[in-house]
Motif scaffolding. Structure first.
Motif, PDB file in Angstrom:
ATOM      1  N   ARG A  43       0.753  -1.288   0.036  1.00  0.00           N
ATOM      2  CA  ARG A  43       0.121   0.023  -0.077  1.00  0.00           C
ATOM      3  C   ARG A  43       0.911   1.236   0.033  1.00  0.00           C
ATOM      4  O   ARG A  43       0.420   2.234  -0.725  1.00  0.00           O
ATOM      5  CB  ARG A  43      -0.811  -0.111   1.086  1.00  0.00           C
ATOM      6  CG  ARG A  43      -2.083   1.023   1.224  1.00  0.00           C
ATOM      7  CD  ARG A  43      -2.855   0.974   2.543  1.00  0.00           C
ATOM      8  NE  ARG A  43      -3.598   2.058   2.796  1.00  0.00           N
ATOM      9  CZ  ARG A  43      -4.233   2.586   3.718  1.00  0.00           C
ATOM     10  NH1 ARG A  43      -3.828   1.922   5.048  1.00  0.00           N
ATOM     11  NH2 ARG A  43      -5.117   3.607   3.711  1.00  0.00           N
ATOM     12  N   VAL A  46       3.602   3.273  -3.371  1.00  0.00           N
ATOM     13  CA  VAL A  46       3.127   4.255  -4.318  1.00  0.00           C
ATOM     14  C   VAL A  46       3.598   5.729  -3.789  1.00  0.00           C
ATOM     15  O   VAL A  46       3.707   6.793  -4.215  1.00  0.00           O
ATOM     16  CB  VAL A  46       1.612   4.590  -4.509  1.00  0.00           C
ATOM     17  CG1 VAL A  46       1.373   3.182  -5.361  1.00  0.00           C
ATOM     18  CG2 VAL A  46       0.909   4.850  -3.432  1.00  0.00           C
ATOM     19  N   VAL A  47       4.186   5.601  -2.494  1.00  0.00           N
ATOM     20  CA  VAL A  47       4.553   6.878  -1.640  1.00  0.00           C
ATOM     21  C   VAL A  47       6.165   6.926  -1.584  1.00  0.00           C
ATOM     22  O   VAL A  47       6.653   5.975  -0.911  1.00  0.00           O
ATOM     23  CB  VAL A  47       3.884   7.011  -0.312  1.00  0.00           C
ATOM     24  CG1 VAL A  47       4.534   8.498   0.388  1.00  0.00           C
ATOM     25  CG2 VAL A  47       2.405   6.881  -0.168  1.00  0.00           C
ATOM     26  N   GLN A  71       9.814  -0.495  -1.403  1.00  0.00           N
ATOM     27  CA  GLN A  71       9.997   0.886  -2.047  1.00  0.00           C
ATOM     28  C   GLN A  71      11.131   0.760  -3.016  1.00  0.00           C
ATOM     29  O   GLN A  71      11.950   0.044  -3.033  1.00  0.00           O
ATOM     30  CB  GLN A  71      10.763   1.474  -0.720  1.00  0.00           C
ATOM     31  CG  GLN A  71       9.818   2.165   0.289  1.00  0.00           C
ATOM     32  CD  GLN A  71       8.908   3.307  -0.084  1.00  0.00           C
ATOM     33  OE1 GLN A  71       9.474   4.344  -0.760  1.00  0.00           O
ATOM     34  NE2 GLN A  71       7.823   3.041  -0.160  1.00  0.00           N
ATOM     35  N   ASP A 206      -6.387   4.079  -1.179  1.00  0.00           N
ATOM     36  CA  ASP A 206      -5.251   4.629  -1.972  1.00  0.00           C
ATOM     37  C   ASP A 206      -4.505   5.635  -1.475  1.00  0.00           C
ATOM     38  O   ASP A 206      -5.109   6.505  -0.647  1.00  0.00           O
ATOM     39  CB  ASP A 206      -5.924   5.220  -3.082  1.00  0.00           C
ATOM     40  CG  ASP A 206      -4.781   5.686  -4.157  1.00  0.00           C
ATOM     41  OD1 ASP A 206      -4.101   5.082  -4.971  1.00  0.00           O
ATOM     42  OD2 ASP A 206      -4.763   7.012  -4.171  1.00  0.00           O
ATOM     43  N   SER A 208      -1.671   7.412  -3.008  1.00  0.00           N
ATOM     44  CA  SER A 208      -0.806   8.054  -4.139  1.00  0.00           C
ATOM     45  C   SER A 208      -1.146   9.457  -3.672  1.00  0.00           C
ATOM     46  O   SER A 208      -0.208  10.355  -4.191  1.00  0.00           O
ATOM     47  CB  SER A 208      -1.311   7.845  -5.458  1.00  0.00           C
ATOM     48  OG  SER A 208      -2.644   7.882  -5.759  1.00  0.00           O
ATOM     49  N   TRP A 209      -2.073  10.025  -3.087  1.00  0.00           N
ATOM     50  CA  TRP A 209      -2.468  11.490  -3.015  1.00  0.00           C
ATOM     51  C   TRP A 209      -1.067  11.989  -1.996  1.00  0.00           C
ATOM     52  O   TRP A 209      -0.832  13.506  -2.037  1.00  0.00           O
ATOM     53  CB  TRP A 209      -3.441  11.744  -2.188  1.00  0.00           C
ATOM     54  CG  TRP A 209      -3.841  11.265  -0.842  1.00  0.00           C
ATOM     55  CD1 TRP A 209      -4.182   9.929  -0.601  1.00  0.00           C
ATOM     56  CD2 TRP A 209      -3.576  11.758   0.335  1.00  0.00           C
ATOM     57  NE1 TRP A 209      -4.351   9.642   0.820  1.00  0.00           N
ATOM     58  CE2 TRP A 209      -3.718  10.743   1.238  1.00  0.00           C
ATOM     59  CE3 TRP A 209      -2.822  12.970   0.732  1.00  0.00           C
ATOM     60  CZ2 TRP A 209      -3.655  10.947   2.651  1.00  0.00           C
ATOM     61  CZ3 TRP A 209      -2.613  13.160   2.118  1.00  0.00           C
ATOM     62  CH2 TRP A 209      -3.040  12.151   2.974  1.00  0.00           C
ATOM     63  N   ALA A 211       1.947  11.215  -2.512  1.00  0.00           N
ATOM     64  CA  ALA A 211       3.130  11.584  -3.429  1.00  0.00           C
ATOM     65  C   ALA A 211       2.684  12.832  -4.051  1.00  0.00           C
ATOM     66  O   ALA A 211       3.699  13.923  -4.412  1.00  0.00           O
ATOM     67  CB  ALA A 211       3.234  10.432  -4.382  1.00  0.00           C
ATOM     68  N   ALA A 212       1.476  13.298  -4.681  1.00  0.00           N
ATOM     69  CA  ALA A 212       1.236  14.113  -5.313  1.00  0.00           C
ATOM     70  C   ALA A 212       1.037  15.327  -4.160  1.00  0.00           C
ATOM     71  O   ALA A 212       1.566  16.764  -4.688  1.00  0.00           O
ATOM     72  CB  ALA A 212      -0.440  14.158  -5.807  1.00  0.00           C
ATOM     73  N   PRO A 234      -7.623   8.701  -7.348  1.00  0.00           N
ATOM     74  CA  PRO A 234      -6.571   8.341  -7.940  1.00  0.00           C
ATOM     75  C   PRO A 234      -6.629   7.783  -9.343  1.00  0.00           C
ATOM     76  O   PRO A 234      -7.782   7.447  -9.963  1.00  0.00           O
ATOM     77  CB  PRO A 234      -6.580   6.706  -7.038  1.00  0.00           C
ATOM     78  CG  PRO A 234      -7.918   6.666  -6.617  1.00  0.00           C
ATOM     79  CD  PRO A 234      -8.334   8.002  -6.335  1.00  0.00           C
ATOM     80  N   HIS A 235      -5.548   7.976 -10.015  1.00  0.00           N
ATOM     81  CA  HIS A 235      -5.378   7.558 -11.359  1.00  0.00           C
ATOM     82  C   HIS A 235      -5.761   6.221 -11.775  1.00  0.00           C
ATOM     83  O   HIS A 235      -5.225   5.085 -10.812  1.00  0.00           O
ATOM     84  CB  HIS A 235      -4.175   8.080 -12.204  1.00  0.00           C
ATOM     85  CG  HIS A 235      -3.910   9.406 -11.884  1.00  0.00           C
ATOM     86  ND1 HIS A 235      -4.729  10.400 -12.635  1.00  0.00           N
ATOM     87  CD2 HIS A 235      -2.847   9.982 -11.436  1.00  0.00           C
ATOM     88  CE1 HIS A 235      -4.077  11.662 -12.456  1.00  0.00           C
ATOM     89  NE2 HIS A 235      -2.952  11.462 -11.564  1.00  0.00           N
ATOM     90  N   GLN A 237      -5.403   2.619 -13.445  1.00  0.00           N
ATOM     91  CA  GLN A 237      -4.389   2.029 -13.957  1.00  0.00           C
ATOM     92  C   GLN A 237      -4.136   1.719 -15.459  1.00  0.00           C
ATOM     93  O   GLN A 237      -5.395   1.660 -16.155  1.00  0.00           O
ATOM     94  CB  GLN A 237      -4.404   0.383 -13.490  1.00  0.00           C
ATOM     95  CG  GLN A 237      -3.942   0.550 -11.997  1.00  0.00           C
ATOM     96  CD  GLN A 237      -3.681  -1.124 -11.367  1.00  0.00           C
ATOM     97  OE1 GLN A 237      -4.067  -2.166 -12.398  1.00  0.00           O
ATOM     98  NE2 GLN A 237      -2.981  -1.293 -10.278  1.00  0.00           N
TER      99      GLN A 237
END
Length: 239
Positions: A43, A46-47, A71, A206, A208-209, A211-212, A234-235, A237
């Motif tokens: 999980r 993505v970070v 990682q 998710d 991934s936010w 990282a954004a 989230p985008h 796939q």
């Protein structure tokens, strides 16, 4: 403003049998706990993490390794004694069922700030050292990597609950209202004015936010009146 992801270790053999492990050496993740830790590592993949700081106890180091294994880079991975489990003293190694019969148990539930475990540590001291450690590492990671830095602290249930209570502005006597499950993820960002708690006790969803959000970390982080628009979806796939 760096962001810390607080991760509790996965389930252990002691958790499964109802024992208070405390600082007992050699308490490892069981099969369920390894699966939980691996899922959390996936999980968090993505970070991009700048660090994974762990309690020295085996169950936390095992959980930290699952996170590191997923990682793409090589985050700094120190061990910090100040993130170790509470010293439960004479309570260590006893069953929770037996401890629930002790008079002190009621105080642990209702007034933890007054608790000193026999032959062990006070819960107030536990909170003071753990909060200081989290804030110290957070400041160091931000100083080295900038305000977008995201890092992980792998620790124990009572430790993470006490850190969250501090971030939420709650008295320690209220920290039993917080639940922190095995391998769960909680997220705190320490700002110049106050901490912001973005998540508590999550085991799915998710991330991934993060990282954004790191790329926009230098922007003002006042609380939006009305609640704001939230995180971007989230985008998909392949998109």
């Amino acid at each position: 403003m760096a962001t810390v992801i607080l991760v509790r270790h996965g389930r252990t053999t002691a958790n499964a049998s109802g024992l208070l492990a405390g600082r007992t050496p050699g308490v490892s993740l069981d099969d369920v706990g390894r699966n939980q830790a691996d899922a959390t590592g996936k999980r968090l993949a993505v970070v991009p993490l700048v660090g994974v700081v762990s309690s020295p106890l085996e169950r936390c180091r095992q959980t930290a390794q699952f996170i590191l294994d997923h990682q793409p880079g090589t985050p700094h991975a120190p061990v910090d004694d100040d993130l170790t489990e509470c010293d439960y003293g004479q309570w260590q190694g006893q069953t929770l069922a037996d401890l629930a019969k002790e008079d002190l148990w009621k105080v642990v539930q209702s007034q933890p700030s007054a608790v000193v475990f026999p032959g062990g540590e006070s819960m107030a001291a536990m909170q003071a050292r753990s909060v200081a450690a989290i804030r110290r590492h957070d400041a160091a990671f931000e100083a080295e990597h900038g305000p977008g830095a995201v890092w992980v602290a792998v620790s124990h249930g009572d430790i993470i609950k006490s850190v969250l209570a501090d971030a939420l502005g709650m008295h320690l006597d209220l920290f039993q209202r917080i639940d922190v499950g095995p391998a769960s993820v909680s997220i705190v960002r320490y700002g110049p004015g106050r901490p912001t708690v973005h998540a508590t006790n999550t085991d799915a969803g998710d991330l991934s936010w993060l990282a954004a959000a790191a790329s926009n970390a230098a922007a003002p982080h006042d609380a939006p009146v009305g609640g704001g628009a939230g995180h971007a979806a989230p985008h998909a796939q392949g998109a």
